[in-house]
Design an enzyme around this catalytic site. Structure first.
Site, PDB file in Angstrom:
ATOM      1  N   GLU A   1      -8.595  12.150  12.590  1.00  0.00           N
ATOM      2  CA  GLU A   1      -7.842  10.942  12.970  1.00  0.00           C
ATOM      3  C   GLU A   1      -6.937  11.143  14.184  1.00  0.00           C
ATOM      4  O   GLU A   1      -6.007  11.961  14.155  1.00  0.00           O
ATOM      5  CB  GLU A   1      -7.008  10.463  11.764  1.00  0.00           C
ATOM      6  CG  GLU A   1      -6.348   9.117  12.032  1.00  0.00           C
ATOM      7  CD  GLU A   1      -5.790   8.440  10.804  1.00  0.00           C
ATOM      8  OE1 GLU A   1      -5.832   9.049   9.702  1.00  0.00           O
ATOM      9  OE2 GLU A   1      -5.292   7.309  10.940  1.00  0.00           O
TER      10      GLU A   1
ATOM     11  N   LYS B   1       0.856  -1.192   0.000  1.00  0.00           N
ATOM     12  CA  LYS B   1       0.000   0.000   0.000  1.00  0.00           C
ATOM     13  C   LYS B   1       0.888   1.237   0.000  1.00  0.00           C
ATOM     14  O   LYS B   1       1.958   1.229   0.623  1.00  0.00           O
ATOM     15  CB  LYS B   1      -0.873  -0.001   1.267  1.00  0.00           C
ATOM     16  CG  LYS B   1      -1.653   1.290   1.471  1.00  0.00           C
ATOM     17  CD  LYS B   1      -2.556   1.257   2.707  1.00  0.00           C
ATOM     18  CE  LYS B   1      -3.224   2.616   2.887  1.00  0.00           C
ATOM     19  NZ  LYS B   1      -4.160   2.663   4.000  1.00  0.00           N
TER      20      LYS B   1
HETATM   21  C1  LIG Z   1      -4.212  11.003   3.766  1.00  0.00           C
HETATM   22  C2  LIG Z   1      -5.446  11.399   4.081  1.00  0.00           C
HETATM   23  O1  LIG Z   1      -6.368  10.568   4.678  1.00  0.00           O
HETATM   24  C3  LIG Z   1      -5.984   9.340   5.265  1.00  0.00           C
HETATM   25  C4  LIG Z   1      -6.842   9.157   6.437  1.00  0.00           C
HETATM   26  C5  LIG Z   1      -8.075   8.550   6.352  1.00  0.00           C
HETATM   27  C6  LIG Z   1      -8.426   7.848   5.187  1.00  0.00           C
HETATM   28  C7  LIG Z   1      -7.547   7.711   4.170  1.00  0.00           C
HETATM   29  C8  LIG Z   1      -7.912   6.940   2.953  1.00  0.00           C
HETATM   30  O2  LIG Z   1      -8.982   6.304   2.921  1.00  0.00           O
HETATM   31  O3  LIG Z   1      -7.156   6.968   1.968  1.00  0.00           O
HETATM   32  C9  LIG Z   1      -6.145   8.222   4.253  1.00  0.00           C
HETATM   33  O4  LIG Z   1      -5.359   7.128   4.594  1.00  0.00           O
HETATM   34  C10 LIG Z   1      -5.919  12.765   3.818  1.00  0.00           C
HETATM   35  O5  LIG Z   1      -7.031  13.113   4.238  1.00  0.00           O
HETATM   36  O6  LIG Z   1      -5.170  13.541   3.202  1.00  0.00           O
END
Ligand SMILES: C=C(O[C@H]1C=CC=C(C(=O)O)[C@@H]1O)C(=O)O
Length: 391
Positions: free
Chosen positions: A179, A125
């Site tokens: 988060e 990932k």
């Molecule tokens: C990297 C980000 O979100 C992260 C946090 C929650 C969900 C995310 C996703 O589903 O890709 C990302 O990992 C952003 O908001 O810039």
């Protein structure tokens, strides 16, 4: 006259921390954290007023970028709802020059390359990010922006940090993150990783369906599990017992649905500060990828962006070690009338580049929606499209 913006501001659902001025700052990088971590432990332990002593700031995303950590000259820690409630209107501004640095085309290509590399087995990932830059007609009033973000995101963490101390024109990272990287209270440590997302929809039926689809989506579940595994593996050696549900839940922000898992543990060593825990966890695959080293290399290769403190960790640690550190996302860097909005998305082998682009645009609406009139919020469109909307 505008009120001064504090150097550090963090308002979560249960605690607000404000830091003004700088009494002492700490320097170094994530690549070599031991010296500055020891200096901070020492400064907090030696404080003449341990109840008031705290260190605030942010860890950057890059391993060789400087940490931004300092003891404020004056600090306020309050368990009351933040002082910045009430405002909910957009701050009317007009972008006068937009998208000079919008990397959306490059972003789609980068996602396609990353997904191909993941299918080929190079990594599992990677989180790729982009930025859109605009110049607005007046300098944003950062206190007013914080008030709007706070009112719209009562379950999230609204924040602001002066990231260029000493500069004549301040540069601030301002946002509202959903988060929690970690929180420490005594020996209890909690982390609530998010990963796997879907944009919200104005139609309530479609909106609920998107949440239900997200919970069933194998692609998003896979993206999420990678982050949970990393957090569990990082905390396991530091804790006696780790508790979490095997099934994620769906959590909402005004712009996004996310898969979320609450992980709670009991620390083995109560001298391990929340800042040390943040350094142990950061960067999780919610902002970097897996394996971490390979993901950093792919980000360096594919991303045309200096992330700075975006996708870093932002928070505070008090004497005794308690504190909160959040993931610095859903934010913009604001310098005068220039606003640079960031967003990223987790990429796995089955990611669709156009959907990942749409996801980053939706994430950008957290800040853009608080800053601009609604007709200006969506990413660059032609004049003809705008004229159509206004008809
Ligand atoms: C990297 C980000 O979100 C992260 C946090 C929650 C969900 C995310 C996703 O589903 O890709 C990302 O990992 C952003 O908001 O810039």
């Amino acid at each position: 006259m505008r009120a001064d913006v504090p150097a550090f501001f963090l308002a979560g659902p249960t605690r607000t921390v404000v830091g003004e001025g700088e009494r002492e700052s700490f320097h170094g990088t994530l690549r070599a954290p031991e010296r500055w971590l020891a200096e901070i432990d020492g400064a907090l332990a030696a404080s003449d007023d341990p109840r008031a002593a705290l260190v605030v700031g942010a860890l950057p995303f890059g391993e060789d970028a400087p940490v931004r950590l300092f003891r404020p000259a004056r600090a306020l820690v309050s368990d009351a709802w933040g002082a910045t409630t009430g405002a909910s209107r957009a701050i009317a501004r007009t972008p006068i020059d937009r998208a000079a640095h919008d990397e959306s085309g490059g972003f789609v290509d980068a996602v396609a390359q990353a997904a191909g590399a993941i299918r080929g087995g190079a990594l599992k990932k990677v989180v790729l990010a982009r930025a859109t830059e605009l110049t607005v007609d007046q300098r944003p009033d950062v206190n007013a922006l914080l008030a709007v973000l706070r009112a719209r995101n009562p379950h999230g963490f609204t924040y602001s940090l002066d990231v260029a101390p000493g500069a004549s024109d301040p540069t601030r990272l301002v946002g509202a993150s959903p988060e929690l990287l970690l929180s420490r209270r005594g020996t209890t440590v909690v982390s609530v990783p998010l990963a796997g997302s879907s944009p919200r929809c104005a139609d309530p039926i479609e909106d609920r369906e998107r949440a239900a689809r997200l919970l069933r989506s194998p692609k998003d579940r896979h993206e999420h599990e990678i982050v949970v595994e990393h957090v569990v593996a990082s905390l396991a050696p530091l804790t006696r017992a780790l508790r979490f549900e095997r099934e994620p839940v769906v959590s909402a922000t005004p712009t996004m649905w996310h898969l979320s898992t609450r992980i709670e543990g009991t620390l083995r060593d109560r001298d391990l500060s929340s800042l040390r825990l943040a350094v142990a966890l950061h960067p999780t695959p919610a902002v970097c990828g897996l394996p971490t080293r390979a993901a950093r290399e792919w980000i360096a290769r594919l991303e045309a962006l200096d992330r700075g403190y975006f996708t870093g960790a932002l928070g505070y640690t008090r004497a005794g070690g308690d504190g909160d550190w959040i993931v610095a996302i859903r934010c913009a860097e604001i310098a005068g009338a220039r606003v640079r909005v960031f967003a990223g998305a987790g990429i796995v082998g089955s990611s669709d580049p156009e959907l990942e682009l749409a996801e980053t645009s939706a994430k950008m609406r957290t800040v853009l929606g608080a800053l601009l009139p609604s007709r200006e919020v969506d990413p660059p469109r032609s004049h003809a499209e705008r004229a159509d909307d206004e008809r």
